[in-house]
Design an enzyme around this catalytic site. Structure first.
Site, PDB file in Angstrom:
ATOM      1  N   LYS A  97      11.057 -10.389  12.192  1.00 38.00           N
ATOM      2  CA  LYS A  97      10.251  -9.283  12.734  1.00 38.00           C
ATOM      3  C   LYS A  97       9.631  -9.704  14.052  1.00 38.00           C
ATOM      4  O   LYS A  97       9.168 -10.854  14.215  1.00 38.00           O
ATOM      5  CB  LYS A  97       9.162  -8.930  11.730  1.00 38.00           C
ATOM      6  CG  LYS A  97       8.249  -7.776  12.136  1.00 38.00           C
ATOM      7  CD  LYS A  97       7.261  -7.481  11.017  1.00 38.00           C
ATOM      8  CE  LYS A  97       6.351  -6.316  11.395  1.00 38.00           C
ATOM      9  NZ  LYS A  97       5.353  -6.051  10.347  1.00 38.00           N
TER      10      LYS A  97
ATOM     11  N   SER B 237       5.055  -1.465   8.792  1.00 38.97           N
ATOM     12  CA  SER B 237       5.522  -1.680  10.132  1.00 38.97           C
ATOM     13  C   SER B 237       6.787  -2.536  10.210  1.00 38.97           C
ATOM     14  O   SER B 237       7.375  -2.656  11.285  1.00 38.97           O
ATOM     15  CB  SER B 237       4.421  -2.352  10.963  1.00 38.97           C
ATOM     16  OG  SER B 237       4.035  -3.567  10.377  1.00 38.97           O
TER      17      SER B 237
ATOM     18  N   SER C 201       2.934  -3.402   4.916  1.00 41.61           N
ATOM     19  CA  SER C 201       4.050  -3.350   5.860  1.00 41.61           C
ATOM     20  C   SER C 201       5.324  -4.062   5.483  1.00 41.61           C
ATOM     21  O   SER C 201       6.309  -3.963   6.217  1.00 41.61           O
ATOM     22  CB  SER C 201       3.578  -3.898   7.216  1.00 41.61           C
ATOM     23  OG  SER C 201       2.628  -3.006   7.760  1.00 41.61           O
TER      24      SER C 201
END
Lengths: 98, 501, 479
Positions: free
Chosen positions: C77, C152, C176
């Site tokens: 990420k 996210s 997330s």
């Protein structure tokens, strides 16, 4: 409802050069969120301390006072928007540092 | 009108640890190339995290003990937010609610400019409100329309020490800071060098008419690079303000800079509305607990401090206040002196005619303060590197006490000792420096001198007493400095009196 | 070759020489270049370096070297710092920022021979629940490309779900990792706070952030966790406890579900919960019961307070964490007439709408006069939330709930109303507030064939139990 004076003050504290449109929009949206957060005001917290840490640890320190240099100067300056090869360069500050 | 001056001082002391407060970069980057002692943490890079330097915490506790403070055994760290390029994270990690140390005091002597003790000298106590740990900022330098940021200093451990407004004039401010400087040096926690920025002082001062209670408007003074600058700035500002107040002018709450060259204070900026620093607990650092055991360990590391040493040198060794201050200026020198004293602890009778508790203390002190210091300064040698051992200097003191050599000769011997590390006795013997105290030899030399200087003898006998010293001097010269000066003095006087007849 | 390959299968295949790391990496890169323009899972694709890493891995394998992730193509990420590989945090502010150091968890993977295919899309600075707040475009849910993947860590979830990598790292501050895992039908592990080092993780909510794993199943998550978990001297909030051998533990013969005490909190099954979601989760609970678990209803009365507490604490911490983005040292700089002007213009240009809104909220909550009423009060209520969980874990071993009130919503559906978007986190934030661990496990599909996830929550350092339970469930239900 947040006043525009409050929004201006907070925007300045956060160094965000918001547009008028944004200021109005955020004033509305933040007020809604803060209203929602009002439910916390009714909770009885008289007998609890604020959470200092969720961890089961305290007093974390580096035991040995030893130097270990992690980066070279080139690495430090690598992403500088502007530099003279030695320092980070910015427009002249408007106040003297202490 | 007469005014009271009320002064509080905020001092930032850079701690002399190896690594920085929250990262492993070197904390000793003064004078280094810019940005060579920088890492993700002290440059505020995304994702970087702080880790506390235990030694810095210990240094702060040592200072707390030395300043008679209470130590907060349960504390936490906080973020103080404001915006400036030398503050890379946009916040400083500090201690706001629970400083490491609080409610202490520093006692010190306020003396005259030469350090002597006279009727105007007095003992003063200044209360220490708090001393807390924080990290230093980087350095911003300006050149034309650009500024340059160097983060070598960012993250260096700082101890911020705040007094109560207990200081009432420039001399007291000077004395307080001087005492604080001595302490941090004694503790070995900081060089205390104001010129290098290792100790930075900001006095806050206000005036009020004598006999009134309400505080006047406070100003703060920055950019003070030496103790004498602090004294000069406060004295100047007190004068300026009192003249202004006499004229009925209002004092503005401003930040002043001291212009050392022109000797004046200059307005730097108006004091803005209080900053909103938005303090909140630092989530990247768990709270810090100081156990009793750790505190005791730290207490044991605090040595005897200058004020206590000075008192002891006066009461135990009979030294003057001036001598005591000279010897205790530098911890290494004081400890060297003490080694010399303990080498001769039980020797010799107590001198009957003066208040000397240790027979050789005064002589040792004199040698150190005078000749030894001169020799060290000239060669740039620190006392722990000199060839002379404390016991050896004691040996020299004994020779002088026994009148084996006179003080002039001692000067030569000490210089030889400094250069070679040899024993005093050995040098005296090798060079035949023993003092001549044989009166028949001295009489002969005196006789020769009087014969060679008939005019001076005549003038002395006619009443010019000063010529005695000249004749004594000539005798010392003739004896190549080896004559016993006290004996020369008395024998010369007698010889001259005999000429009178 | 690469369809639905798990970490376990990749490791076995490499060892048996069914394929090389280089072949594998080429295959994934090809697939990425084919599908990413549409799905937008990756912000940066690391072609050149990935192939070099693959080469190096093959050499190590040839020498007989072996680690849990040697030769494994994975995604990271884009809020985790990767040395030499652009790290944007989904923001214009860091568009050209190339870190000169690795996050600790990344360094662990790198030295163990993992291959970094690229950096995945994220809501800007991890602030969001849909991956619609990225400056690099929206990421699309592979199950229905008109829908969000969740956020996210939406990019990582899609990369795993669409086979654009084997496994991925994500981060979880308020859900997330778990929520995008649920929306995309994969497994998402949120570690106990402090279990994985945060050094190198671009901070959002410092007391809430944790590094997690998006994987095809619990076993894969366990494998990755064994490499990234552990104490880090560079992170003062890192836990010292030794890391269990997760893989051995979950594969041990002990029956992990027999007599497992499961709590089902009534506060999580309220109005607003999509019926399909409720049914699937309750069915999942029944599956555990059939395997021998003992289920009881419990109460976590502070549940409804989680959202306001979360949004005050997270934004307060974020407003401070994002102060470092000032145009001086790295990232975007917009020149101004003077310093204040430069700060204002840089941050205005660099930050997107949601980030600015959260900075404003957080700054307000910390500002003079409001600090006690908002921030301190939120931290006190947080203590109550934590205590609720502590009490519950005296009676039960794990807690099971839905992950989110609905399945994946349509792109654009909630962006206009921030409060509506925040409400999607209602079931996930309390876990971060308590600092505990959790795992999102696929448990069915809704009528529109959209994935549904169920959440297993454990006490601090309860990863082994969660991974075991999830693994047993997955093993039994997929057979």
């Amino acid at each position: 409802m947040l006043t525009s004076e409050q929004v201006n003050r907070v925007a300045h504290l956060a160094r965000l050069a918001l547009t008028e449109d944004e200021k109005q929009r955020y004033a509305r949206q933040l007020s809604a969120i803060l209203d929602y957060a009002e439910q916390l005001a009714n909770v009885d917290v008289s007998h609890v301390p604020p959470t200092a840490t969720v961890l089961p640890v305290r007093s974390v320190v580096r035991e040995a006072d030893v130097v270990n240099q992690l980066l070279t100067r080139d690495e430090v300056l690598k992403n500088a928007p502007r530099s003279d090869g030695e320092s980070f360069e910015v427009a002249a500050a408007i106040t003297e540092s202490s | 009108m007469d005014y009271d001056i009320i002064i509080g001082i905020e001092t930032h002391v850079e701690l002399d640890t190896h690594s920085k407060m929250f990262c492993t970069c070197s904390a000793n980057g003064f004078g280094a190339e810019p940005n060579v002692h920088v890492c993700p943490t002290c440059a505020g890079m995304p994702g970087a995290l702080p880790v506390i330097n235990k030694r810095a915490v210990e240094f702060s506790m040592m200072l707390g003990v030395a300043l008679n403070c209470s130590i907060n055994q349960h504390t936490f760290w906080e973020r103080k937010s404001y915006w400036y390029p030398d503050l890379p994270k946009g916040y400083q990690i500090t201690q706001y609610q629970y400083p490491m140390c609080y409610d202490g005091y520093l006692e010190f002597d306020v003396r005259d400019l030469s350090g002597g003790w006279n009727e105007q000298s007095y003992r003063k106590r200044v209360r220490i409100r708090r001393a807390h740990l924080e990290e230093d900022t980087g350095k911003l330098t300006h050149a034309g329309r650009s500024s340059y940021v160097d983060y070598n200093r960012s993250g260096v451990p700082l101890l911020e020490i705040v007094t109560e407004p207990d200081i009432f004039n420039a001399h007291e401010a000077y004395a307080y800071l001087s005492a604080l400087q001595d302490i941090v040096r004694y503790l070995g926690i900081s060089t205390g060098d104001m010129e290098k920025g290792a100790m930075r002082c900001e006095p806050n001062m206000s005036l009020r008419p004598k006999g009134t209670d309400a505080f006047g408007t406070k100003v703060e003074i920055k950019n003070l690079n030496s103790l004498s600058a602090v004294r000069g700035a406060i004295a100047y500002e007190a004068k300026r303000q009192s003249a202004a107040l006499d004229k009925g002018e209002k004092i503005r709450q401003v930040t002043l800079g001291w212009d050392d060259v022109r000797g004046v204070t200059v307005v730097q900026r108006e004091k803005e509305d209080a900053h909103d620093y938005r303090y909140f607990p630092e989530p990247d650092l768990p709270p810090l607990d100081v156990s009793d055991a750790w505190l005791d360990e730290v207490r044991a590391q605090v040595p005897e401090l200058p004020i206590a040493k000075q008192a002891r040198y006066q009461s135990e060794f009979g030294l003057s206040a001036y001598d005591a201050v000279q010897l205790t200026n530098n911890k290494a020198v004081a400890e060297w002196f003490e080694k010399g004293i303990s080498a001769g602890k039980d020797e010799g009778p107590v001198h009957p005619s003066s208040f000397i508790l240790h027979p050789f203390a005064k002589r040792l002190a004199n040698f150190i303060i005078g000749d030894l210091t001169r020799l060290m300064n000239a060669s740039g040698t620190a006392i722990n590197q000199i060839k002379i051992k404390p016991a050896q200097l004691l040996g020299l003191a004994k020779l002088v006490e026994a009148q084996t050599i006179n003080s002039n000769t001692a000067k030569l011997v000490i210089e030889e000792m400094f250069n070679t590390g040899a024993e005093a006795q050995a040098i005296v013997q090798a060079k035949g420096l023993a003092q001549v105290s044989d009166s028949s030899v001295l009489e002969k030399t005196i006789g020769d001198v009087l014969a060679a200087n008939p005019k001076e003898v005549e003038n002395y006998l006619k009443g010019n007493e000063k010529l005695l010293q000249f004749l004594v001097g000539q005798t010392m010269k003739a004896s190549k400095g080896k004559a016993n000066p006290q004996m020369i003095q008395s024998l010369m006087k007698a010889a001259l009196e005999r000429r009178r007849l | 070759m690469i369809d639905h390959l798990t970490v376990k299968a990749v490791r076995a295949g490499l060892q048996k020489k069914q394929f090389s790391a280089l072949e594998l990496t080429h295959a994934y890169l090809k697939r990425i270049h084919e599908h990413n323009p549409r799905l937008n899972a990756y912000i940066s694709v690391n072609d050149e370096e990935a192939l070099q890493q693959a080469q190096a891995a093959d050499e190590r394998i040839a020498k007989g070297d072996d680690t849990p992730v040697l030769g494994l193509p994975m995604a990271i990420k884009d809020v985790l710092s990767t040395k030499g590989l652009r790290t944007t945090a989904g923001s214009r502010m860091l568009e050209n920022y190339v870190p000169t150091w690795d996050a600790t968890c990344v360094a662990n993977l790198r030295s163990a021979g993992a291959i970094f295919l690229g950096k995945t899309n994220t809501d800007e600075f991890a602030m969001g629940s849909s991956t619609e707040n990225s400056a690099y475009g929206v990421t699309h849910n592979p199950h229905d490309e008109s829908r969000v993947p969740g956020g996210s860590s939406g990019g990582s979830a899609v990369a795993v779900a669409a086979n654009l990598c084997v496994v991925a790292l994500g981060t979880d501050t308020g859900g997330s990792v778990r929520q995008p895992a649920a929306y995309c039908g994969i497994t998402g592990l949120k570690n106990t706070y402090g279990r994985v080092s945060r050094y190198g993780l671009i901070a959002y909510g410092s007391s809430l952030d944790s590094v997690g794993v998006l994987a095809k199943n619990a076993e894969d998550a366990a494998i990755i966790n064994s490499v990234i978990a552990g104490h880090d001297p560079k992170d003062s909030t890192s836990i010292h406890s030794p890391v269990p051998n997760y893989v051995d533990e979950i594969n041990s013969l002990k029956s992990k579900i027999q007599n497992l005490r499961i709590g089902v909190p009534k506060e999580y099954f309220i109005g607003g919960l999509q019926p399909d979601v409720e049914n699937a989760v309750r069915e999942g609970v029944r599956a555990f019961e059939r395997m021998g678990a003992v289920v009881k209803e419990i109460s976590l009365p502070t549940t409804h307070l989680g959202l306001p507490v979360y949004y005050l604490i997270a934004t307060a911490e974020a407003s401070s964490n994002l102060s470092r983005f000032d145009g001086v040292k790295y990232g975007l700089r917009v020149n101004g007439d003077d310093l204040i002007d430069m700060y204002g213009k840089t941050r205005q240009a660099g930050f997107g709408d949601e980030v600015k809104r959260r900075i404003m909220l957080g700054t307000y909550a910390l500002s003079a006069g409001y600090y006690d009423a908002y921030y301190i009060r939120a931290q006190k209520v947080r203590t109550l939330i934590k205590q609720d969980f502590e009490r519950a874990y005296q009676e039960v071993d794990i807690i099971m709930t839905p992950v989110a009130p609905t399945t994946a919503f349509k792109i654009g559906e909630k962006v206009e109303d921030p409060l509506q978007m925040y409400l999607t986190d209602v079931f996930s934030v309390t876990l971060n507030l308590a600092g505990n661990c959790g795992i999102s496990v696929p448990c069915g599909f809704d009528q529109q064939k959209l994935p549904i996830g169920m959440q297993l929550m454990g006490p601090a350092l309860g990863e082994t139990q969660l991974l075991s339970a999830a693994h047993t469930y997955q093993f039994s239900t997929f057979n």
